[in-house]
Design a protein around this motif. Structure first.
Motif, PDB file in Angstrom:
ATOM      1  N   GLU A  87       0.834  -1.206   0.000  1.00 22.66           N
ATOM      2  CA  GLU A  87       0.000   0.000   0.000  1.00 22.66           C
ATOM      3  C   GLU A  87       0.869   1.257   0.000  1.00 22.66           C
ATOM      4  O   GLU A  87       0.467   2.300  -0.490  1.00 22.66           O
ATOM      5  N   LEU A  88       2.059   1.152   0.604  1.00 20.71           N
ATOM      6  CA  LEU A  88       2.972   2.298   0.635  1.00 20.71           C
ATOM      7  C   LEU A  88       3.889   2.300  -0.586  1.00 20.71           C
ATOM      8  O   LEU A  88       4.850   3.046  -0.640  1.00 20.71           O
ATOM      9  N   ALA A  89       3.602   1.423  -1.534  1.00 21.74           N
ATOM     10  CA  ALA A  89       4.388   1.283  -2.760  1.00 21.74           C
ATOM     11  C   ALA A  89       5.811   0.802  -2.494  1.00 21.74           C
ATOM     12  O   ALA A  89       6.745   1.132  -3.228  1.00 21.74           O
ATOM     13  N   ILE A  90       5.993   0.051  -1.418  1.00 19.04           N
ATOM     14  CA  ILE A  90       7.297  -0.567  -1.160  1.00 19.04           C
ATOM     15  C   ILE A  90       7.211  -2.016  -1.632  1.00 19.04           C
ATOM     16  O   ILE A  90       6.347  -2.762  -1.177  1.00 19.04           O
ATOM     17  N   PRO A  91       8.101  -2.424  -2.556  1.00 20.89           N
ATOM     18  CA  PRO A  91       8.013  -3.794  -3.065  1.00 20.89           C
ATOM     19  C   PRO A  91       8.438  -4.811  -2.006  1.00 20.89           C
ATOM     20  O   PRO A  91       9.601  -4.850  -1.607  1.00 20.89           O
ATOM     21  N   ALA A  92       7.470  -5.589  -1.540  1.00 22.24           N
ATOM     22  CA  ALA A  92       7.734  -6.590  -0.518  1.00 22.24           C
ATOM     23  C   ALA A  92       6.925  -7.824  -0.858  1.00 22.24           C
ATOM     24  O   ALA A  92       5.873  -7.715  -1.493  1.00 22.24           O
ATOM     25  N   CYS A  93       7.412  -8.992  -0.464  1.00 23.57           N
ATOM     26  CA  CYS A  93       6.614 -10.191  -0.687  1.00 23.57           C
ATOM     27  C   CYS A  93       6.985 -11.269   0.306  1.00 23.57           C
ATOM     28  O   CYS A  93       7.914 -11.124   1.094  1.00 23.57           O
ATOM     29  N   VAL A  94       6.209 -12.338   0.275  1.00 21.38           N
ATOM     30  CA  VAL A  94       6.443 -13.444   1.176  1.00 21.38           C
ATOM     31  C   VAL A  94       6.549 -14.703   0.326  1.00 21.38           C
ATOM     32  O   VAL A  94       5.970 -14.779  -0.769  1.00 21.38           O
ATOM     33  N   LEU A  95       7.337 -15.660   0.789  1.00 18.93           N
ATOM     34  CA  LEU A  95       7.363 -16.965   0.123  1.00 18.93           C
ATOM     35  C   LEU A  95       6.926 -18.006   1.131  1.00 18.93           C
ATOM     36  O   LEU A  95       7.584 -18.174   2.154  1.00 18.93           O
ATOM     37  N   ASN A  96       5.807 -18.636   0.872  1.00 13.99           N
ATOM     38  CA  ASN A  96       5.436 -19.780   1.708  1.00 13.99           C
ATOM     39  C   ASN A  96       4.471 -20.682   0.952  1.00 13.99           C
ATOM     40  O   ASN A  96       3.995 -20.339  -0.139  1.00 13.99           O
ATOM     41  N   SER A  97       4.187 -21.804   1.579  1.00  9.91           N
ATOM     42  CA  SER A  97       3.462 -22.846   0.856  1.00  9.91           C
ATOM     43  C   SER A  97       1.988 -22.491   0.642  1.00  9.91           C
ATOM     44  O   SER A  97       1.313 -23.147  -0.140  1.00  9.91           O
ATOM     45  N   LEU A  99       0.913 -19.919  -0.839  1.00 14.36           N
ATOM     46  CA  LEU A  99       0.717 -19.152  -2.080  1.00 14.36           C
ATOM     47  C   LEU A  99       0.320 -20.084  -3.230  1.00 14.36           C
ATOM     48  O   LEU A  99       0.738 -21.242  -3.282  1.00 14.36           O
ATOM     49  N   SER A 100      -0.438 -19.537  -4.161  1.00 17.41           N
ATOM     50  CA  SER A 100      -0.734 -20.317  -5.368  1.00 17.41           C
ATOM     51  C   SER A 100       0.558 -20.430  -6.184  1.00 17.41           C
ATOM     52  O   SER A 100       1.484 -19.627  -6.005  1.00 17.41           O
ATOM     53  N   ASP A 101       0.609 -21.399  -7.097  1.00 19.43           N
ATOM     54  CA  ASP A 101       1.816 -21.576  -7.905  1.00 19.43           C
ATOM     55  C   ASP A 101       2.188 -20.305  -8.661  1.00 19.43           C
ATOM     56  O   ASP A 101       3.357 -19.916  -8.721  1.00 19.43           O
ATOM     57  N   THR A 102       1.171 -19.660  -9.222  1.00 19.31           N
ATOM     58  CA  THR A 102       1.450 -18.446 -10.007  1.00 19.31           C
ATOM     59  C   THR A 102       2.034 -17.347  -9.126  1.00 19.31           C
ATOM     60  O   THR A 102       3.014 -16.691  -9.501  1.00 19.31           O
ATOM     61  N   ASP A 103       1.417 -17.145  -7.964  1.00 24.25           N
ATOM     62  CA  ASP A 103       1.911 -16.100  -7.071  1.00 24.25           C
ATOM     63  C   ASP A 103       3.331 -16.426  -6.613  1.00 24.25           C
ATOM     64  O   ASP A 103       4.197 -15.549  -6.563  1.00 24.25           O
ATOM     65  N   TYR A 104       3.556 -17.692  -6.284  1.00 26.60           N
ATOM     66  CA  TYR A 104       4.870 -18.100  -5.809  1.00 26.60           C
ATOM     67  C   TYR A 104       5.909 -17.796  -6.881  1.00 26.60           C
ATOM     68  O   TYR A 104       6.955 -17.196  -6.630  1.00 26.60           O
ATOM     69  N   GLN A 105       5.578 -18.190  -8.108  1.00 25.80           N
ATOM     70  CA  GLN A 105       6.503 -17.978  -9.219  1.00 25.80           C
ATOM     71  C   GLN A 105       6.743 -16.487  -9.450  1.00 25.80           C
ATOM     72  O   GLN A 105       7.888 -16.053  -9.643  1.00 25.80           O
ATOM     73  N   ALA A 106       5.672 -15.708  -9.368  1.00 22.95           N
ATOM     74  CA  ALA A 106       5.809 -14.260  -9.592  1.00 22.95           C
ATOM     75  C   ALA A 106       6.738 -13.660  -8.539  1.00 22.95           C
ATOM     76  O   ALA A 106       7.604 -12.829  -8.846  1.00 22.95           O
ATOM     77  N   ASN A 107       6.579 -14.106  -7.287  1.00 20.23           N
ATOM     78  CA  ASN A 107       7.438 -13.594  -6.222  1.00 20.23           C
ATOM     79  C   ASN A 107       8.895 -14.004  -6.446  1.00 20.23           C
ATOM     80  O   ASN A 107       9.803 -13.188  -6.271  1.00 20.23           O
TER      81      ASN A 107
END
Ligand code: ADP
Ligand code: ZN
Length: 739
Positions: A87-97, A99-107
């Motif tokens: 929301e603050l436009a800071i690129p952040a993400c999480v990796l965990n099980s 997530l959907s395959d697509t989201d995981y791959q995108a991250n």
């Protein structure tokens, strides 16, 4: 780093605070911690819940060129932070099980392409070989370890995966490491520092005091009514009610729902689907009250919980502190109330007695006694609370607990009724409980009274001046103050040595007789700008709509404080909107136009002008004397003010009214805050006993810092003026502010 480079980086941190997060100032110790990390020193930060730990790694995470890895044990908290950072436009993400395959791959792609600044991982994920491979190909600048006490076997929450984190750290010898926790005993701290190579000079311990939490305790008497009355003070605001048992949770929730209150239960007996559904509804403001066992709270960091009510007595201070700590994370006032019943103490003692391990038993007893010291405290409740954490309370009067503020709790001389009660206990041979004693005192013709021929006693029918309930209150206090002991099995009352002294008239007995009422009068508005409530309601409703559309919790869009300030300053331009707490560049771009339109529309309809928002604290304070300043017509207050005007000193008034100095000070302060003038304000200066030079520098300090909090003023005067003296000078200062 050279001096110049250092300065540049520090400025950068400050700019990010303002432009990205929309905050004006760092909180206590945040700045020092961030500086230390930016200088690439491994750091240990110990801060209470709500203290602002996340910012300590989020800002370096933005400043550093490389990647910052954040290790955290709770998936829900990681996801919440990622949402807020995005929301603050800071690129952040999480990796965990999860997530959907697509989201995981995108991250994964984002990380490989160096687009991500902060990566959140559970410790076990971080140690997986595929993740380690991925990370060793990245430029890792910083490793932040949240809930770092999990690293230590001495801690209450040791997690073996945390122990293994050394393997991760060894892979990145150039990365700076920061460990953060809200709970750590000295032993745990040593352990963390040793394992993570942190020197003593890089250890930052903040005070555990949470000054915005009002701490109150009332005798548990008619708990449901007390609870209902309390929560009804906070309509449409979020709160948590803690009960001891699952059954208690279910029953209370049902009652509240039947009374039309928006409440849901939470305990380990509910399915995990239900639990996460109810928690999510609470976070999204779809439901306002969560009634819960201690199982609730770990996985949420909802900043705008306005109250925590303890329906039952907690077993220890540690738990109590953790639970009340879930209120007011946003720094705004929050109300914490404990319903304190002796029956609850009995229940806990019963459980303790069942323990077979003697060591555990002793420990549990000690913990209970510490909790009782807080619940029964007659002076500031922060003293036992902070003592538990090995801290000394800085002031005698915290101004934000029932004992420090409460005029509803002024004690009266109850020697005579106490003597009546005690002598009735004596005459009935110390074989009966409070209820029977009261029957005798009030001349009841109940069978038990007549059967025992207690209607023939000299203490029969001598106590009609008080209701049964008032006598009960008195009885409780006689027990609490050690004049009576209650037999645990039969409930009969026995006199103690102390009772003898009161009976003989050697010592007086002071106590509370009126049931203290739960009022919201204490709510210090210290940190709350009284925004136009109509506009606040409009902005909140709109925020809820936006949040639902974006599938976000409302606080991820703007905090309550932000909306409140908007409804206080009515900003009309982007520049002025940026001056509002919590509005940074990203939020301005995303929501600015929308909010400006709402505010403009409201102002036009109601013919309201923009209020200038120069950042100086005094000007804010002066303008804040708005429409809703209440004239304190409380008669006690009037008496105190007139006594003051006749030239009496604070301590002589305290003696006269049988209250603490702090209470008198509070009356005077409130009077001044409400915009009244004293006939002889300089009296306050004289009474402080300070030299003119000290007075001058103190008044200048009030003008420079805000007068709302004393600590910055106290610190700026190199502790040469005591808090008691500052309290007096502040009244003078406020009474001199012109409209
Ligand atoms: P913790 O992790 O220590 O429990 P958080 O990092 O969640 O605390 O911060 C609690 C709240 O305080 C958040 O809503 C955060 O935005 C706010 N906050 C943190 N630092 C500041 C600051 N310097 N000024 C204003 N608000 C702040
Ligand atoms: Zn206090």
């Amino acid at each position: 780093m050279c001096n110049q480079g250092r300065e540049k980086v520090l400025n950068q941190a400050k700019n990010i605070l303002k432009n990205v997060f929309g905050f004006d100032e760092f909180r206590e110790s945040q700045q020092a911690i961030i500086n230390n990390i930016l200088e690439r020193q491994n750091t240990l930060a110990i801060m209470p819940t709500g203290g602002g730990k996340s910012l300590c790694y989020q800002i370096p995470g933005v400043v550093f060129d490389g990647l910052t890895i954040v290790i955290s044990p709770l998936i829900s908290l990681m996801q919440d932070q990622v949402r807020q950072l995005n929301e603050l436009a800071i690129p952040a993400c999480v990796l965990n099980s999860s997530l959907s395959d697509t989201d995981y791959q995108a991250n994964l792609d984002g990380i490989k392409q160096q687009q991500i600044k902060l990566l959140f991982l559970a410790p076990e994920t971080a140690l997986q070989s595929n993740i380690l491979d991925l990370l060793t190909n990245c430029d890792v600048a910083c490793i932040a370890i949240d809930e770092a006490h999990c690293i230590s076997e001495w801690g209450h929450d040791f997690r073996p995966e945390y122990r293994q984190l050394n393997r991760l750290i060894e892979c990145f010898p150039n990365a700076v490491c920061i460990a953060l926790t809200a709970t750590a005993t000295p032993r745990v701290r040593e352990d963390i520092k040793r394992q993570l190579n942190i020197t003593d000079t890089s250890e930052y311990i903040s005070s555990f005091d949470r000054p915005n939490l009002f701490i109150g305790v009332i005798p548990k008497d008619n708990p449901y009514q007390q609870c209902k009355k309390f929560v009804e003070q906070y309509p449409k605001q979020s709160g948590i009610i803690y009960c001891q048992s699952r059954k208690g949770v279910d029953e209370l929730t049902t009652k509240l729902q039947q009374d039309g209150l928006s409440a849901l239960p939470y305990h380990a007996g509910l399915s995990s689907i239900k639990r996460s559904d109810y928690q999510e509804r609470f976070i999204r403001d779809d439901v306002h009250i969560i009634v819960a066992t201690i199982a609730f709270g770990m996985g949420i960091n909802k900043p705008d919980v306005r109250y925590v009510l303890h329906y039952d007595l907690p077993k220890n201070i540690e738990g109590y502190y953790q639970q009340i700590g879930r209120a007011g994370r946003d720094g705004l006032d929050a109300d914490c109330l404990l319903l304190f019943g002796y029956g609850d103490t009995g229940k806990i003692r019963f459980f303790i007695d069942q323990m077979s391990n003697e060591q555990e038993k002793r420990l549990a007893n000690m913990h209970l006694n510490q909790m009782l010291a807080l619940a029964e405290a007659e002076d500031c409740r922060r003293t036992p609370l902070l003592e538990y954490f090995g801290e000394q309370s800085l002031k005698e009067n915290c101004n934000n607990c029932d004992n420090c503020t409460g005029e509803s709790k002024e004690k009266s001389d109850l020697t005579v009724p106490a003597q009546k009660f005690l002598s009735c206990v004596h005459r009935t041979e110390q074989r009966f409980g409070a209820s029977h004693i009261i029957d005798v005192l009030r001349g009841s013709s109940a069978e038990k009274v007549l059967q025992n021929q207690h209607n023939l006693l000299s203490t029969y029918n001598i106590g009609n001046e008080y209701s049964k309930k008032q006598w009960m209150t008195l009885a409780r206090q006689l027990i609490q103050k050690g004049l009576l002991n209650q037999d645990e099995q039969f409930g009969s009352l026995k006199l103690t040595q102390k009772a003898g002294d009161v009976l003989k008239g050697k010592v007086p007995f002071f106590a509370l007789l009126q049931q203290p009422v739960v009022t919201s009068s204490h709510t210090s508005k210290a940190m709350t700008k009284p925004g136009d409530q109509q506009l606040v309601a409009i902005l909140k409703a709109d925020r809820k709509r936006l949040a639902d559309e974006a599938n976000l919790p409302p606080y991820a869009i703007f905090s309550d404080r932000t909306l409140n300030e908007m409804a206080y300053y009515f900003p009309h331009s982007q520049d002025n909107l940026l001056r509002i707490h919590g509005v940074g560049q990203a939020k301005l771009e995303k929501y600015g136009e929308h909010y400006l339109a709402l505010i403009n529309d409201f102002c036009q309809k109601n013919d309201i002008q923009e209020v200038s928002n120069a950042q100086s604290a005094t000007s804010k304070a002066t303008t804040s004397k708005s429409n809703n300043s209440s004239i304190n017509s409380n008669s006690r207050s009037v008496e105190i003010i007139s006594a003051y005007e006749t030239g009496q000193s604070v301590s002589s008034m305290a003696e006269q009214f049988k209250v603490k100095n702090g209470t008198i000070i509070n009356h005077l302060y409130r009077y001044a805050q409400d915009g009244h003038k004293f006939a002889q304000p300089s009296q306050l200066l004289e009474q402080s006993g300070l030299s003119q030079a000290h007075i001058d520098s103190a008044l200048a300090a009030f003008a420079e810092h805000s007068y709302e909090r004393l600590k910055p003023v106290y610190d700026s005067l190199s502790e040469q003026v005591s808090y008691d003296q500052l309290h007096l000078l502040r009244i003078y200062f406020v009474s001199q502010l012109t409209e």
